[in-house]
Design a protein around this motif. Structure first.
Motif, PDB file in Angstrom:
ATOM      1  N   UNK A 258     -12.939 112.098  92.192  1.00 55.53           N
ATOM      2  CA  UNK A 258     -14.300 111.969  92.711  1.00 55.53           C
ATOM      3  C   UNK A 258     -14.680 113.275  93.386  1.00 55.53           C
ATOM      4  N   UNK A 259     -15.787 113.881  92.920  1.00 54.60           N
ATOM      5  CA  UNK A 259     -16.292 115.118  93.517  1.00 54.60           C
ATOM      6  C   UNK A 259     -17.704 114.863  94.023  1.00 54.60           C
ATOM      7  N   UNK A 260     -17.876 114.983  95.310  1.00 57.90           N
ATOM      8  CA  UNK A 260     -19.182 114.763  95.951  1.00 57.90           C
ATOM      9  C   UNK A 260     -19.782 113.416  95.557  1.00 57.90           C
ATOM     10  N   UNK A 261     -18.929 112.387  95.531  1.00 60.16           N
ATOM     11  CA  UNK A 261     -19.384 111.038  95.227  1.00 60.16           C
ATOM     12  C   UNK A 261     -19.523 110.720  93.764  1.00 60.16           C
ATOM     13  N   UNK A 262     -19.262 111.689  92.886  1.00 59.15           N
ATOM     14  CA  UNK A 262     -19.394 111.483  91.440  1.00 59.15           C
ATOM     15  C   UNK A 262     -18.008 111.373  90.814  1.00 59.15           C
ATOM     16  N   UNK A 263     -17.727 110.250  90.157  1.00 58.46           N
ATOM     17  CA  UNK A 263     -16.425 110.059  89.508  1.00 58.46           C
ATOM     18  C   UNK A 263     -16.429 110.764  88.149  1.00 58.46           C
ATOM     19  N   UNK A 264     -15.400 111.568  87.922  1.00 60.52           N
ATOM     20  CA  UNK A 264     -15.300 112.293  86.660  1.00 60.52           C
ATOM     21  C   UNK A 264     -13.879 112.183  86.122  1.00 60.52           C
TER      22      UNK A 264
ATOM     23  N   UNK B 126     -16.952 121.939  84.503  1.00 57.20           N
ATOM     24  CA  UNK B 126     -17.180 121.215  83.250  1.00 57.20           C
ATOM     25  C   UNK B 126     -18.187 120.088  83.404  1.00 57.20           C
ATOM     26  N   UNK B 127     -18.340 119.595  84.637  1.00 55.22           N
ATOM     27  CA  UNK B 127     -19.259 118.481  84.876  1.00 55.22           C
ATOM     28  C   UNK B 127     -20.498 118.922  85.660  1.00 55.22           C
ATOM     29  N   UNK B 128     -20.792 120.207  85.619  1.00 58.80           N
ATOM     30  CA  UNK B 128     -22.033 120.703  86.189  1.00 58.80           C
ATOM     31  C   UNK B 128     -22.062 120.799  87.701  1.00 58.80           C
ATOM     32  N   UNK B 129     -20.903 120.817  88.337  1.00 57.65           N
ATOM     33  CA  UNK B 129     -20.834 120.940  89.793  1.00 57.65           C
ATOM     34  C   UNK B 129     -20.378 122.353  90.129  1.00 57.65           C
ATOM     35  N   UNK B 130     -21.220 123.112  90.786  1.00 57.91           N
ATOM     36  CA  UNK B 130     -20.902 124.511  91.062  1.00 57.91           C
ATOM     37  C   UNK B 130     -20.095 124.647  92.346  1.00 57.91           C
ATOM     38  N   UNK B 131     -18.988 125.346  92.234  1.00 56.96           N
ATOM     39  CA  UNK B 131     -18.197 125.738  93.392  1.00 56.96           C
ATOM     40  C   UNK B 131     -18.175 127.264  93.397  1.00 56.96           C
ATOM     41  N   UNK B 132     -18.720 127.909  94.414  1.00 52.89           N
ATOM     42  CA  UNK B 132     -18.788 129.375  94.407  1.00 52.89           C
ATOM     43  C   UNK B 132     -17.404 130.012  94.386  1.00 52.89           C
ATOM     44  N   UNK B 133     -17.297 131.157  93.735  1.00 53.87           N
ATOM     45  CA  UNK B 133     -16.010 131.838  93.637  1.00 53.87           C
ATOM     46  C   UNK B 133     -16.227 133.299  93.276  1.00 53.87           C
ATOM     47  N   UNK B 134     -15.287 134.136  93.642  1.00 57.11           N
ATOM     48  CA  UNK B 134     -15.300 135.550  93.277  1.00 57.11           C
ATOM     49  C   UNK B 134     -14.074 135.931  92.456  1.00 57.11           C
ATOM     50  N   UNK B 135     -12.888 135.596  92.957  1.00 57.37           N
ATOM     51  CA  UNK B 135     -11.668 136.098  92.313  1.00 57.37           C
ATOM     52  C   UNK B 135     -11.269 135.301  91.077  1.00 57.37           C
ATOM     53  N   UNK B 136     -11.743 134.066  90.944  1.00 60.50           N
ATOM     54  CA  UNK B 136     -11.369 133.241  89.793  1.00 60.50           C
ATOM     55  C   UNK B 136     -12.101 133.706  88.540  1.00 60.50           C
ATOM     56  N   UNK B 137     -11.348 133.779  87.434  1.00 60.49           N
ATOM     57  CA  UNK B 137     -11.918 134.043  86.108  1.00 60.49           C
ATOM     58  C   UNK B 137     -11.135 133.178  85.133  1.00 60.49           C
ATOM     59  N   UNK B 138     -11.816 132.436  84.256  1.00 62.28           N
ATOM     60  CA  UNK B 138     -11.113 131.490  83.375  1.00 62.28           C
ATOM     61  C   UNK B 138     -10.094 132.125  82.447  1.00 62.28           C
ATOM     62  N   UNK B 139     -10.192 133.433  82.190  1.00 63.31           N
ATOM     63  CA  UNK B 139      -9.261 134.110  81.282  1.00 63.31           C
ATOM     64  C   UNK B 139      -8.138 134.833  82.020  1.00 63.31           C
ATOM     65  N   UNK B 140      -8.156 134.799  83.353  1.00 67.16           N
ATOM     66  CA  UNK B 140      -7.170 135.539  84.126  1.00 67.16           C
ATOM     67  C   UNK B 140      -6.309 134.596  84.949  1.00 67.16           C
ATOM     68  N   UNK B 141      -5.155 135.087  85.352  1.00 64.60           N
ATOM     69  CA  UNK B 141      -4.278 134.303  86.210  1.00 64.60           C
ATOM     70  C   UNK B 141      -4.931 134.102  87.577  1.00 64.60           C
ATOM     71  N   UNK B 142      -4.629 132.980  88.202  1.00 65.50           N
ATOM     72  CA  UNK B 142      -5.229 132.646  89.497  1.00 65.50           C
ATOM     73  C   UNK B 142      -4.640 133.533  90.587  1.00 65.50           C
ATOM     74  N   UNK B 143      -5.519 134.080  91.434  1.00 60.23           N
ATOM     75  CA  UNK B 143      -5.071 134.892  92.566  1.00 60.23           C
ATOM     76  C   UNK B 143      -5.310 134.171  93.893  1.00 60.23           C
ATOM     77  N   UNK B 144      -6.457 133.514  94.014  1.00 57.49           N
ATOM     78  CA  UNK B 144      -6.735 132.741  95.217  1.00 57.49           C
ATOM     79  C   UNK B 144      -6.917 133.554  96.473  1.00 57.49           C
TER      80      UNK B 144
END
Length: 381
Positions: free
Chosen positions: A5-11, A25-43
């Protein structure tokens, strides 16, 4: 598949997904800078902090895997307060020159500043400044705008197979640059202009040539080689100003090589007619063919044409001219598979065959009478 459940919406999320990916994937935006879907996670940017029920501290959405029954809050007061604090720290030393920055209109920091940024800075001390560093012929580095997300380092190391970039110094003096100030000299360095979420790395070839919101976008194919990379051509109505990659899982993933991007600089003049009009050129061709025995005319088809063009030319040659001297331009063979690979881009991306549609030419000509390039050369010699 775990349900969360994200912000009251079950997915329903896929096993192994991060909270950030599932939300996107479900249209809920979470802001980010370092994340890129093709790169390893740095966090390391901390912009994607979210609140999980039954977990005392905020967690980074990019590095937290989904689990059955997980309840996530992305816009609680606690989360918004943390994001505002992150933005305030990022903006402490950042120059306030968005109107003259080449990344203006495509900058994540600029976008998030409107939502999460402070109205004014509480920092009253002189801002830190870095000296310019020459990192090669294709890129401009402005360290004063860098937020140290390390996307550039991870792209070069993990995707391009080049250890050119590194972090040096510590704390507020931390700097992203090349080892011993050596230039970045690989065929994929211009991807850094898109990988960088701010204006720290920009392309010398597009710098200050146009604003993205003033340009038209057309999805097309790169003419640089036979890989057929999907690209977006940005134009102002008369000139193509840049090519950027368009995602295609089966061809180029989300990348584009430097030679492919720079084809527009080599081909730009060929896109314009200067001395003659199309009607004059066509009239001259008709005059020549009328006084020539069509069966003795040799037709050479280029792999730079579309399938439709090749089909029409072959049909005209066979049915109107009555010639079987039709051949495709000979290409350089490349035994490597066409599909994407987990190996560094240097090993599989750029094809030896520089004609974007050589396969189409060969397939279409094989459907009727034609000759090989060697037979054609022998026939006209």
């Amino acid at each position: 598949m775990p349900k969360i459940v994200i912000d009251g919406k079950e997915i329903e999320a896929r096993e192994g997904q991060s909270v950030l990916e599932a939300a996107a994937e479900h249209g809920i935006e979470i802001p980010h800078f370092c994340f890129h879907p093709r790169l390893k996670v740095a966090g390391n940017c901390r912009m994607c902090l979210v609140e999980l029920e039954k977990v005392p501290k905020l967690q980074i959405a990019c590095g937290t895997k989904v689990a059955e029954g997980m309840v996530v809050h992305t816009r609680s007061e606690r989360v918004m307060r943390a994001r505002r604090a992150v933005m305030e720290f990022l903006l402490l030393q950042h120059p306030l020159d968005c109107p003259i920055c080449d990344q203006c209109g495509e900058c994540k920091l600029q976008d998030y500043c409107f939502t999460y940024g402070p109205e004014k800075s509480r920092y009253d001390f002189p801002r830190r400044r870095f000296e310019r560093m020459n990192i090669g012929p294709d890129l401009v580095r402005d360290m004063n705008r860098c937020i140290r997300c390390t996307r550039c380092i991870r792209f070069l190391r993990d995707v391009a197979g080049d250890e050119a970039f590194c972090l040096s110094e510590r704390g507020p003096k931390t700097e992203v640059g090349t080892y011993l100030e050596k230039p970045v000299m690989n065929d994929f360095s211009l991807n850094l202009a898109e990988v960088c979420p701010v204006g720290a790395l920009t392309s010398r070839h597009f710098r200050f040539k146009g604003r993205p919101w003033l340009l038209e976008q057309v999805r097309t194919l790169c003419p640089g080689c036979s890989r057929g990379c999907n690209v977006v051509a940005w134009h102002d109505g008369s000139r193509i100003l840049r090519l950027t990659p368009a995602a295609n899982e089966h061809v180029n993933l989300e990348w584009l090589c430097n030679p492919g991007r720079l084809t527009i600089e080599r081909e730009q003049d060929k896109l314009r007619l200067h001395a003659e009009s199309p009607s004059d050129a066509l009239a001259e061709a008709v005059r020549f063919l009328k006084k020539t025995d069509g069966s003795k005319v040799a037709v050479v088809v280029s792999g730079r044409l579309t399938n439709e063009d090749i089909y029409v030319i072959a049909k005209f040659a066979r049915q109107v001219l009555g010639t079987r001297l039709i051949a495709a331009v000979e290409t350089e063979s490349d035994e490597r598979p066409f599909g994407p690979s987990e190996r560094p881009l240097q090993e599989w991306f750029i094809r030896a065959d520089k004609q974007p549609n050589s396969r189409g030419a060969a397939e279409i000509l094989s459907a009727g009478d034609h000759v090989s390039a060697e037979e054609l050369a022998a026939a006209i010699s």
